[in-house]
Motif scaffolding. Structure first.
Motif: not given
Length: 224
Positions: A53-64
């Motif tokens: 979940a942390g990977i998904a949130v930080l990964g999408y957050g960085g991309w966004a």
């Protein structure tokens, strides 16, 4: 979650952390898939689920942040910070002494120490736009409760439990398991309240510093 203009480094940093932790979990997942652990057991550890979940949130957050997309909702970010915080706290206080929990040492450090600390730092550096209310904290406990239900039902079916305190075959039986589940639920509520309070305090400090109370994250995002 686009970063404030003064933190233009935050988006690439989030992507870098997500990629690094993904590599670490990949090593651990590969080992699990090729030894007696198995893939299903690998995904039955709360540690691995919270880190994914942390990977998904930080990964999408960085991309966004780099592309100007809609950010990750603060309520979801806070939930993941809570789950990772519990992962780190429970490992440090209870699980590190159990041989059953030993995995690849550097992966264990990443999943139980590095990721929780970095996710919490991200929460304070880029705090929630709107105040996190107690009802949101209560909602954060839904996933842990579902996880406990799953772990107990699957454990009963296959005679394997991801954590020793969930195993009723050990001393104390289901009475001890019930006590452990109660304490875990209380811990999620208390730590969740702390995560919300610290996020709200960081947001209040940001607003006082900026002299405004933004209506949304894009109001303070600059170009991301």
């Amino acid at each position: 979650m686009p970063a404030p203009a003064t933190y233009s480094w935050l988006a690439p940093a989030r992507l870098a952390v997500a990629a690094f932790v993904a590599v670490a979990l990949g090593f651990s997942g590969y080992r699990a898939a090729t030894d007696a652990t198995g893939v299903l057991n690998f995904f039955s550890y709360f540690t691995n689920l919270s880190n994914l979940a942390g990977i998904a949130v930080l990964g999408y957050g960085g991309w966004a942040g780099l592309t100007g997309r809609r950010p990750v909702p603060d309520e979801l970010r806070g939930a993941v910070v809570l789950y990772l915080a519990i992962t780190g706290l429970f490992y440090g206080t209870l699980l590190a002494t159990y041989p059953e929990q030993l995995v690849i040492p550097w992966v264990s450090d990443v999943a139980h120490r590095v990721m929780p600390l970095l996710a919490f730092a991200d929460w304070l550096i880029d705090p929630p736009v709107r105040r996190i209310r107690p009802v949101v904290v209560l909602g954060w406990t839904a996933f842990p409760l579902l996880y406990l239900t799953y772990a107990l039902l699957r454990g009963h079916a296959v005679d394997w439990y991801p954590y020793v305190f969930l195993d009723p075959s050990r001393h104390g039986g289901y009475r001890r398991v019930a006590g452990a589940c109660f304490l875990m639920t209380a811990a999620f509520l208390l730590v969740g309240a702390a995560v919300a309070a610290l996020g709200n305090a960081a947001a209040a400090h940001r607003d006082a510093r900026d002299g405004t109370v933004p209506r949304g994250r894009h109001a303070r995002a600059g170009t991301g």
